[in-house]
Motif scaffolding. Structure first.
Motif, PDB file in Angstrom:
ATOM      1  N   ARG A   1      -3.673 -27.078 -30.622  1.00 49.12           N
ATOM      2  CA  ARG A   1      -5.050 -28.268 -30.598  1.00 49.12           C
ATOM      3  C   ARG A   1      -6.452 -27.100 -31.548  1.00 49.12           C
ATOM      4  N   TYR A   2      -6.062 -27.604 -33.348  1.00 47.72           N
ATOM      5  CA  TYR A   2      -7.584 -26.989 -34.008  1.00 47.72           C
ATOM      6  C   TYR A   2      -8.774 -27.543 -33.484  1.00 47.72           C
ATOM      7  N   GLU A   3      -9.841 -27.049 -33.671  1.00 47.65           N
ATOM      8  CA  GLU A   3     -10.895 -27.523 -33.561  1.00 47.65           C
ATOM      9  C   GLU A   3     -11.004 -27.483 -34.744  1.00 47.65           C
TER      10      GLU A   3
ATOM     11  N   SER B   1     -10.275 -36.521 -26.461  1.00 43.66           N
ATOM     12  CA  SER B   1     -10.020 -35.265 -25.695  1.00 43.66           C
ATOM     13  C   SER B   1     -10.749 -34.890 -24.417  1.00 43.66           C
TER      14      SER B   1
ATOM     15  N   ASP C   1     -13.225 -32.554 -23.916  1.00 48.58           N
ATOM     16  CA  ASP C   1     -13.910 -31.952 -23.911  1.00 48.58           C
ATOM     17  C   ASP C   1     -14.664 -32.787 -23.355  1.00 48.58           C
TER      18      ASP C   1
ATOM     19  N   PHE D   1      -9.972 -32.585 -33.363  1.00 50.09           N
ATOM     20  CA  PHE D   1      -9.059 -32.086 -33.804  1.00 50.09           C
ATOM     21  C   PHE D   1      -8.060 -32.360 -34.491  1.00 50.09           C
ATOM     22  N   TYR D   2      -7.664 -31.346 -34.525  1.00 49.72           N
ATOM     23  CA  TYR D   2      -6.101 -31.318 -35.269  1.00 49.72           C
ATOM     24  C   TYR D   2      -4.760 -30.790 -34.654  1.00 49.72           C
ATOM     25  N   ASP D   3      -4.182 -32.105 -34.476  1.00 49.89           N
ATOM     26  CA  ASP D   3      -2.611 -31.205 -33.739  1.00 49.89           C
ATOM     27  C   ASP D   3      -1.801 -30.831 -34.622  1.00 49.89           C
TER      28      ASP D   3
ATOM     29  N   LYS E   1      -5.315 -24.257 -25.979  1.00 52.34           N
ATOM     30  CA  LYS E   1      -5.406 -24.760 -26.377  1.00 52.34           C
ATOM     31  C   LYS E   1      -3.316 -25.284 -27.641  1.00 52.34           C
TER      32      LYS E   1
END
Lengths: 167, 1022
Positions: free
Chosen positions: B176-178, B214, B216, B225-227, B249
């Motif tokens: 999981r990237y933000e 999310s 968050d 978020f980029y999964d 993550k």
């Protein structure tokens, strides 16, 4: 440079001072790359009158502008002949594409208190030589024994471009 | 999916994507060629290229690129697994995809607006076709993933994608990237990240999740978020390092088909050991793992795992060591400095030239050698292999041969030959055009080829090689060749050349006519070529690069195009010349030849046509331009400045010419060709071109500047700019035909064929053809003398010879045995004008100059073929030569006309002058008007007694004039004579209908004068 700007009130600025047509002028030392006197200028015909020509500085061609012609002094051509006293002040690349100013004589580096510098209000008012192009003399510095016009070097090429188009 | 990554990042992506795409076409074609067993490493290479484009595009939010490359990737994946073969149709669709990708990366900002649906459909059709529908459905089915503990994860993935991951990939992770963090200052570059991820695994599926879902807490920031579903060989310990993410993550995902956590762990440990030991994943660890996750047949896995990844990694690493991306600015700077070093070396060598100290001399020599080598090396940094543009040719040939139903093969050699980057880039389009032409016009259809006894498939070979400091690129096809007869016919039809022109032309010359603008011999216009804009554009662009194009063809057999290109543009050979003690450089490409004139030639050979100085160079008129005048005058030349220059130089020439010389360079650029007068030539030199200072860009006469060997600057002249500054009328000069024949602007539309002849040694004369009855060749020995009069018998009539030197001050007749006699029309008495030689018959505008030279009997002068030419008034000449023959006539005629005023409307100055002369000699007063309108003005102001009017005139013609005139009550009976070159019954009828009282053909002097006097007599009687 940013520091100087931040608290201009009591900061000392350095100027490379030079004479042209008997008057003293100054350019911020941060704009000056080097001063050279041993140059052979190749004229560029058809260019505006203030363009003296091209000169080669270490493989890079620079445009040389006659400072006096730029200000509208007459007789710029005459001083060129005794080029022993003529100097070219080359400017840094952030000022504009490779160019330099041909002046009569380069003088000292002058340290001036920013409080002594005033904006040049005499826009287009006649100097000694009549028509003065005061748009490049951004401000005036009061020295103990006279005045020094401070040049905004970044304005210079704009003038040349304007002249080139109108010609 | 929009992300605001900086332009830098996008640039980097575009750069990389293009690099991947650059070679991919060739690879596809290679795959197609070896469709039965495509080499795995090749398929793998292509796959990786597309895959990495997809990965990066996903991170950058380039949805369309991502989607398209995803579809392509799927197909490639199947090829990789040998599920489908790279059949031509498959490759077609893939190439279509590549085209789109290229297009989108070119204009990345608008990539989202590109329509990719068709391409995606085509590509998807491939794998949908190959997989049974039922299976497909199953594969398309989205499945839910579970984590290692068996909990559901909120991430859907197509079964198909999941199944297609490499078998040796042991682990699945959800990363999981933000997105807002990526690409930020200090953050990780998405591109670097993708690279890193792809080096150890594959991205299977990606998705963007909204912040609402999310956990968050900070919702105000709205992070995106980029999964990424990541399949890899890395275990849990290594993954955080590779993914550059904190552990929280990363979610380990249980691959379908494996359930137990324990089992998984055991395997992981085993792999772990291996991985740590070698620290980097390579084929060794792969093979180890293969044993563990052995789902597939042994053979296949070992094949793919052994050959592809190993080669890939080694190739990748060695490549990254070999090349570094450098900004062009730095290279240019290096080049400048190297140039400067050369100067320093030169000064050094000069300073130590006389020093005999061997140690110093040794140092000097070494400096010399090193400097030269340094300069050469730096020059090479700008060079690129020509293969960069050859690469796309097979694709073009393949597509075209399909479209045209032809069988065409292409052979390419010499890809390694290097050319300057700029040239390579600008050569691509002309080369494509040439190849298209070869396919379309050159190679015949298989049936036609079979008929001609050739192999059914045609061959185009492209070859690049060095020759004489130039690069030659040869494009040869074994097609039908160019039929020079067809070219000839076409050239005549389109009036590019006349039949006479072909007399002296070789076959090759004729074939090269196809490079003329607007020339296309394709009988059918296709969308591939044949729109008439073809070879001329190719030729121009090649010439702009300083190259040449040569066409050779054997009709029915082959066509060969030879491009000769310079190695580089940054350094060009120039002629260094001096004018007013300053040096200038004229690029050698613009230079044709140098001419030097001595002594009297300086004055005599440079002639004047109007206000333009000209020189006759091998019978062609060459306009002359003085460089010293060009640099003096900073505004473009006007008529006035040109006149001043001409008169100045004429004077100068007159005063002192002995021992003088004059040098000029014949220069050309495209259609302009002129002589540039300079003071001195210094020689040729290779110079480094530097652009003009940006403030001086609008100075058209220079194309750049350079630093000479002595460290001083010199300007490079722009030939085109000089031509336009000097006011050379390019369009006029380009028509070389007219150039030959006329020196003056053809401001007056009317043209007239005239006979050019010589009488004496020097002067050239001209007589309009309508005034000539015939020309007779006579022998001086046949001339009989009666008193002082000379007679010759022609057709049993004795004709008296008229010698012009008896009438005017001209040089005497050149007495050859064979001379010519001009018998004028409409002269009642038998006189013939003696001519020594005939020069030509040409068409000239009759805008004769009546001021330059005036003498009784001379109508005026005109510059023809660069020479001042006199127009004698034949009647007047004869009258003056033999006044006694005319005395009675003129006396009679003069009487009635005396004091009468005639208005003459005539547009051509020549005829105006001629007719006016006739009438005046008969004692009439003549006022002239240039057209009908002017005639009307005069009619209303002064009171002429008669109108003589031409029919064809500008503004208002004779028809209209007489119509208006006859409508005025005052002019109903006004005598009006039409005087025209129109000689048809219809015109005659019309003239009388409209109200002309008489109709006279140009130009019968006596008939005209008789009619005029007749009218006045009639009037007098009334």
């Amino acid at each position: 440079m940013s520091e100087i700007k931040a608290n201009e009130e009591d900061v000392k600025m350095l100027f490379c001072s030079f004479y042209a047509g008997g008057n003293l002028f100054g350019i911020r030392i941060l704009d000056v790359k080097e001063v050279t006197s041993e140059v052979t200028i190749t004229p560029v015909f058809h260019a505006p009158p203030e363009v003296r020509g091209y000169v080669n500085i270490r493989g890079q061609i620079h445009l040389v502008l006659d400072f006096k012609m730029l200000l509208g002094f007459s007789g710029g051509q005459e001083t060129a002949k005794d080029d022993s006293s003529n100097c070219v002040i080359l400017l840094k690349s952030h000022v504009g594409e490779a160019f330099g100013l041909l002046v009569d004589r380069v003088s000292d580096v002058i340290e001036a208190d920013s409080s002594r510098i005033e904006e040049n209000l005499s826009q287009n008012q006649a100097g000694e030589a009549g028509k003065y192009r005061s748009d490049i003399i951004k401000s005036i510095c009061k020295l103990e024994n006279g005045l020094m016009g401070i040049i905004d070097a970044s304005e210079v090429l704009k003038i040349v471009e304007k002249d080139a188009v109108s010609a | 999916m929009k992300n605001d990554y900086g332009p830098e990042l996008m640039k980097e992506f575009v750069c990389e994507a293009r690099e991947h795409l650059a070679t991919i076409e060739e690879d596809f074609l290679e795959m197609e060629r070896l469709k039965d067993s495509p080499p795995p490493e090749l398929v793998d290479k292509v796959f990786r290229a597309i895959h990495s484009i997809k990965g990066s595009a996903g991170f950058l939010g380039l949805g369309k690129i991502n989607d398209l490359s995803h579809a392509m990737e799927t197909v490639l994946q199947m090829i990789r697994k040998n599920e489908i073969a790279p059949l031509p149709e498959t490759v077609d669709s893939l190439l279509e995809g590549v085209d789109l990708l290229k297009q989108m990366t070119k204009d990345i900002a608008n990539s989202e607006n590109t329509d990719i649906s068709a391409a995606v459909k085509h590509i998807e059709a491939i794998y949908k076709d190959s997989v049974p529908a039922k299976e497909m459905k199953k594969l398309e089915k989205k499945i839910k993933l579970k984590d290692m503990d068996g909990n559901d994860i909120d991430f859907e993935v197509r079964d198909f994608a999941l199944k297609n991951r490499p078998p040796f990939h042991e682990f699945l992770y959800l990363l999981r990237y933000e997105l807002s963090e990526l690409g930020q200052k200090g953050g990780i570059s998405p591109l670097a990240l993708v690279k890193e991820l792809l080096s150890t695994g594959e991205i299977i599926e990606t998705s963007i999740s909204t912040p609402a879902e999310s956990l968050d807490a900070d919702l105000s920031k709205e992070p995106l978020f980029y999964d990424v579903l990541y399949s890899t060989v890395l275990d849990a310990d290594l993954i955080s390092q590779a993914s550059m993410l904190p552990d929280d993550k990363i979610k380990a995902v249980c691959p379908p088909g494996k359930e137990t956590k324990k089992n998984q762990k055991a395997k992981a440990e085993k792999v772990n050991e291996e991985a740590i030991k070698i620290e980097q994943i390579d084929s060794d660890s792969d093979s180890d793992m293969v044993e563990i996750v052995n789902h597939e047949p042994q053979e296949k896995i070992s094949a793919s795992s052994q050959s592809s990844p190993t080669q890939q990694t080694t190739a990748a690493s060695s490549e990254s060591q070999e090349t570094v991306r450098i900004h062009l600015d730095i290279l240019d700077k290096l080049m400048t400095l190297a140039g400067e070093l050369v100067l320093v070396r030169n000064q050094h060598l000069m300073a130590f030239a006389e020093n005999n100290d061997p140690v110093r001399r040794g140092i000097s020599q070494r400096l010399d050698i090193v400097t030269t080598e340094l300069q050469e090396t730096i020059m090479r940094t700008r060079m690129q292999p020509v293969g960069n543009i050859f690469g796309r040719l097979p694709r073009i040939v393949r597509d075209l041969s399909k479209k045209l139903g032809k069988q065409i093969e292409i052979n390419i050699s010499g890809e390694e030959v290097e050319l300057d980057k700029t040239i390579i880039e600008s050569l691509a389009d002309p080369l494509t055009h040439i190849i298209r032409n070869s396919c379309d016009h050159g190679i015949e259809t298989p049936t036609a080829r079979a008929k001609a006894g050739k192999k059914e498939s045609g061959t185009i070979s492209v070859r690049a090689y060095h020759e004489g400091g130039q690069i030659n690129i040869e494009i040869h096809d074994d097609g039908q060749g160019i039929d020079f007869r067809k070219i000839k016919a076409k050239a005549i039809e389109k009036e590019f050349r006349t039949k006479d022109d072909f007399a002296n032309m070789s076959e090759k010359d004729i074939i090269n006519l196809i490079t003329l603008p607007g020339f296309s011999t394709a009988s059918k216009v296709s969308d591939i070529s044949g729109r008439g804009v073809g070879m001329d554009v190719v030729k121009t662009s090649i010439e702009q690069l300083g190259g040449t194009l040569e066409i050779n063809s054997q009709c029915g057999k082959s066509t060969t195009l030879l491009l000769k290109m310079p190695l580089t543009l940054a350094i060009i050979p120039c002629l260094i010349v001096v004018t007013d003690s300053w040096r200038y450089a004229i690029p050698q490409v613009n230079l044709e030849e140098l001419v030097c004139l001595y002594d009297e030639d300086v004055r005599n050979k440079i002639e004047c046509s109007g206000v333009q100085e000209v020189y006759r160079l091998r019978e062609k008129l060459l306009p002359m331009v003085r460089l010293s005048e060009i640099i003096k005058e900073d505004s473009p030349f006007t008529e006035k400045t040109k006149r001043a220059i001409v008169s100045k130089n004429r004077e100068k020439n007159a005063s002192e010419m002995k021992g003088q010389n004059l040098t000029f360079a014949v220069v050309k650029n495209g259609t302009n060709r002129f002589g540039l007068i300079i003071d001195k030539v210094l020689g040729t030199e290779e110079i480094v071109v530097k652009p003009m200072h940006s403030s001086l860009k609008n100075l058209k006469i220079y194309s750049g500047a350079t630093v000479m060997g002595d460290g001083k600057c010199a300007l490079i002249l722009d030939v085109d700019g000089i031509a336009s500054h000097a006011g050379l009328n390019c369009s006029e000069l380009s028509k070389s035909k007219e150039l030959e024949h006329e020196g003056q602007d053809s401001f007056n539309g009317e043209k007239q064929r005239v006979l050019l002849f010589k009488y004496g040694e020097k002067e050239q004369f001209a007589v309009p053809l309508p005034l000539i009855r015939r020309i007779e060749k006579i022998k001086m020995s046949d001339v009989e003398l009666i008193g002082k009069k000379e007679y010759v018998t022609v057709d049993k009539i004795s004709i008296q010879l008229v010698r012009m030197d008896k009438v005017f001050e001209v040089s005497g007749c050149v007495e050859n045995n064979e001379t010519f006699l001009l018998l004028p029309k409409h002269v009642g008495k038998p006189f013939g004008l003696l001519m020594s030689s005939l020069t030509d018959i040409i068409e000239v505008p009759l805008a004769i100059d009546t001021e330059s030279y005036l003498e009784d009997g001379i109508l005026g002068s005109l510059i023809i073929k660069g020479k001042m030419t006199l127009f004698p008034d034949i009647f007047r000449v004869i009258e003056r030569f033999a006044p006694e023959s005319f005395q009675e006539d003129s006396e009679e005629e003069c009487q009635p006309g005396a004091g009468k005023k005639i208005l003459l409307a005539e547009d051509a100055p020549f005829f105006r002058q001629l007719v006016k002369g006739y009438l005046e000699s008969a004692g009439y007063e003549v006022v002239t008007a240039e057209n009908g309108k002017a005639a009307l003005d005069i009619l209303s102001k002064s009171n002429p007694d008669m109108l003589i009017s031409d029919i064809e005139m500008p503004k208002m013609d004779g028809w209209e004039l007489i119509k208006i005139l006859r409508d005025e009550p005052d002019f109903k009976e006004f005598p009006a004579i039409a005087l025209t070159a129109l000689d048809s019954a219809d015109d005659r009828k019309k003239a009388f209908e409209l109200g002309f009282n008489d109709y006279q053909i140009k130009i019968d002097r006596e008939a005209l004068l008789t009619r005029v006097s007749h009218f006045f007599n009639e009037k007098a009687k009334v």
